[in-house]
Design a protein around this motif. Structure first.
Motif, PDB file in Angstrom:
ATOM      1  N   PRO A  74       0.827  -1.211   0.000  1.00  0.00           N
ATOM      2  CA  PRO A  74       0.000   0.000   0.000  1.00  0.00           C
ATOM      3  C   PRO A  74       0.859   1.258   0.000  1.00  0.00           C
ATOM      4  N   GLU A  75       0.296   2.318  -0.552  1.00  0.00           N
ATOM      5  CA  GLU A  75       0.974   3.608  -0.565  1.00  0.00           C
ATOM      6  C   GLU A  75       1.013   4.192   0.850  1.00  0.00           C
ATOM      7  N   LYS A  76      -0.090   3.939   1.588  1.00  0.00           N
ATOM      8  CA  LYS A  76      -0.218   4.570   2.900  1.00  0.00           C
ATOM      9  C   LYS A  76      -1.004   3.654   3.831  1.00  0.00           C
ATOM     10  N   ILE A  77      -0.631   3.620   5.089  1.00  0.00           N
ATOM     11  CA  ILE A  77      -1.399   2.919   6.118  1.00  0.00           C
ATOM     12  C   ILE A  77      -1.821   3.959   7.147  1.00  0.00           C
ATOM     13  N   ILE A  78      -3.117   3.941   7.482  1.00  0.00           N
ATOM     14  CA  ILE A  78      -3.634   4.906   8.453  1.00  0.00           C
ATOM     15  C   ILE A  78      -4.051   4.147   9.705  1.00  0.00           C
ATOM     16  N   ILE A  79      -3.404   4.446  10.819  1.00  0.00           N
ATOM     17  CA  ILE A  79      -3.784   3.873  12.110  1.00  0.00           C
ATOM     18  C   ILE A  79      -4.975   4.691  12.608  1.00  0.00           C
ATOM     19  N   GLY A  80      -6.102   4.015  12.857  1.00  0.00           N
ATOM     20  CA  GLY A  80      -7.307   4.766  13.176  1.00  0.00           C
ATOM     21  C   GLY A  80      -7.927   4.391  14.495  1.00  0.00           C
ATOM     22  N   ASN A  81      -9.157   4.834  14.628  1.00  0.00           N
ATOM     23  CA  ASN A  81      -9.973   4.641  15.823  1.00  0.00           C
ATOM     24  C   ASN A  81      -9.263   5.150  17.071  1.00  0.00           C
ATOM     25  N   ARG A  82      -9.554   4.557  18.194  1.00  0.00           N
ATOM     26  CA  ARG A  82      -9.052   5.128  19.450  1.00  0.00           C
ATOM     27  C   ARG A  82      -7.576   4.874  19.686  1.00  0.00           C
ATOM     28  N   LEU A  83      -6.985   3.879  18.997  1.00  0.00           N
ATOM     29  CA  LEU A  83      -5.547   3.659  19.168  1.00  0.00           C
ATOM     30  C   LEU A  83      -4.723   4.812  18.615  1.00  0.00           C
ATOM     31  N   ALA A  84      -5.300   5.571  17.666  1.00  0.00           N
ATOM     32  CA  ALA A  84      -4.555   6.670  17.040  1.00  0.00           C
ATOM     33  C   ALA A  84      -4.098   7.707  18.063  1.00  0.00           C
ATOM     34  N   ARG A  85      -4.854   7.847  19.149  1.00  0.00           N
ATOM     35  CA  ARG A  85      -4.480   8.846  20.157  1.00  0.00           C
ATOM     36  C   ARG A  85      -3.179   8.478  20.882  1.00  0.00           C
ATOM     37  N   PHE A  86      -2.750   7.233  20.716  1.00  0.00           N
ATOM     38  CA  PHE A  86      -1.518   6.790  21.374  1.00  0.00           C
ATOM     39  C   PHE A  86      -0.296   6.885  20.455  1.00  0.00           C
ATOM     40  N   GLU A  87      -0.426   7.625  19.368  1.00  0.00           N
ATOM     41  CA  GLU A  87       0.655   7.762  18.393  1.00  0.00           C
ATOM     42  C   GLU A  87       2.027   8.032  19.022  1.00  0.00           C
ATOM     43  N   PRO A  88       2.133   8.981  19.958  1.00  0.00           N
ATOM     44  CA  PRO A  88       3.477   9.281  20.476  1.00  0.00           C
ATOM     45  C   PRO A  88       4.157   8.081  21.134  1.00  0.00           C
ATOM     46  N   TRP A  89       3.374   7.119  21.606  1.00  0.00           N
ATOM     47  CA  TRP A  89       3.953   5.996  22.343  1.00  0.00           C
ATOM     48  C   TRP A  89       3.952   4.697  21.538  1.00  0.00           C
ATOM     49  N   LEU A  90       3.173   4.649  20.458  1.00  0.00           N
ATOM     50  CA  LEU A  90       3.142   3.460  19.595  1.00  0.00           C
ATOM     51  C   LEU A  90       4.160   3.558  18.466  1.00  0.00           C
ATOM     52  N   ASN A  91       4.417   4.771  18.037  1.00  0.00           N
ATOM     53  CA  ASN A  91       5.140   4.992  16.792  1.00  0.00           C
ATOM     54  C   ASN A  91       6.533   4.350  16.758  1.00  0.00           C
ATOM     55  N   ASN A  92       7.299   4.485  17.835  1.00  0.00           N
ATOM     56  CA  ASN A  92       8.647   3.900  17.824  1.00  0.00           C
ATOM     57  C   ASN A  92       8.614   2.386  17.670  1.00  0.00           C
ATOM     58  N   GLY A  93       7.681   1.731  18.363  1.00  0.00           N
ATOM     59  CA  GLY A  93       7.571   0.272  18.261  1.00  0.00           C
ATOM     60  C   GLY A  93       7.162  -0.164  16.869  1.00  0.00           C
ATOM     61  N   ILE A  94       6.199   0.554  16.292  1.00  0.00           N
ATOM     62  CA  ILE A  94       5.757   0.231  14.928  1.00  0.00           C
ATOM     63  C   ILE A  94       6.936   0.349  13.967  1.00  0.00           C
ATOM     64  N   HIS A  95       7.623   1.467  14.018  1.00  0.00           N
ATOM     65  CA  HIS A  95       8.721   1.690  13.069  1.00  0.00           C
ATOM     66  C   HIS A  95       9.911   0.782  13.336  1.00  0.00           C
ATOM     67  N   ARG A  96      10.090   0.373  14.571  1.00  0.00           N
ATOM     68  CA  ARG A  96      11.149  -0.600  14.858  1.00  0.00           C
ATOM     69  C   ARG A  96      10.879  -1.908  14.110  1.00  0.00           C
ATOM     70  N   SER A  97       9.627  -2.385  14.191  1.00  0.00           N
ATOM     71  CA  SER A  97       9.279  -3.620  13.488  1.00  0.00           C
ATOM     72  C   SER A  97       9.428  -3.459  11.976  1.00  0.00           C
TER      73      SER A  97
END
Ligand SMILES: [Zn+2]
Length: 142
Positions: A74-97
């Motif tokens: 995909p060109e883009k993935i959008i993290i949505g719903n209520r988990l999106a509010r946790f972006e500052p704390w999820l982002n490093n783990g996502i990008h690490r994987s």
């Protein structure tokens, strides 16, 4: 989608489903707090246990995204719903994987962003896509 071959039993009958390790439910299941707002406030205050939990959820989201990216490119993935509010704390783990597991060409061709539409953002996006497609297909102009 299975991300853990011998993982937890899922309500769908499978074992090790992605949602067991990377979802709002996964976030709430292993904490005493049964409220995302409380978890967000604890994260903002730097609660080490909550921050570790969010990092782990992020890593697991990233593991599932690797399969999606390798399958659909995909060109883009959008993290949505209520988990999106946790972006500052999820982002490093996502990008690490993603950094550890994706081939370079796939890593560079897909961006991961977070929805600002809040709760039900996936339903709103899907409805918008369907309406846009309908209006375009039937040449309705407003
Ligand atoms: Zn399942």
């Amino acid at each position: 989608m299975t991300i853990e071959a011998n993982g937890q039993k899922c309500r769908c009958g499978n074992r090790g489903c992605w949602e067991l390790y990377a979802s709002e439910k996964a976030l709430l299941d292993k904490t005493d707090d049964q409220n995302l707002h409380v978890l967000e406030e604890k994260a903002k205050k730097g609660d080490a246990e909550v921050l570790q939990r969010l990092h782990d959820i992020g890593v697991n989201i990233g593991i599932g995204l690797v399969t999606i990216i390798n399958t659909f490119n995909p060109e883009k993935i959008i993290i949505g719903n209520r988990l999106a509010r946790f972006e500052p704390w999820l982002n490093n783990g996502i990008h690490r994987s993603l950094d550890q597991r994706l081939p370079t060409q796939n890593r560079q061709s897909t961006s991961v962003i977070y929805s600002r539409l809040g709760h039900y953002s996936c339903a709103k996006g899907t409805a918008s896509f369907a309406i846009h497609h309908f209006l375009h297909e039937h040449r309705v102009f407003m």
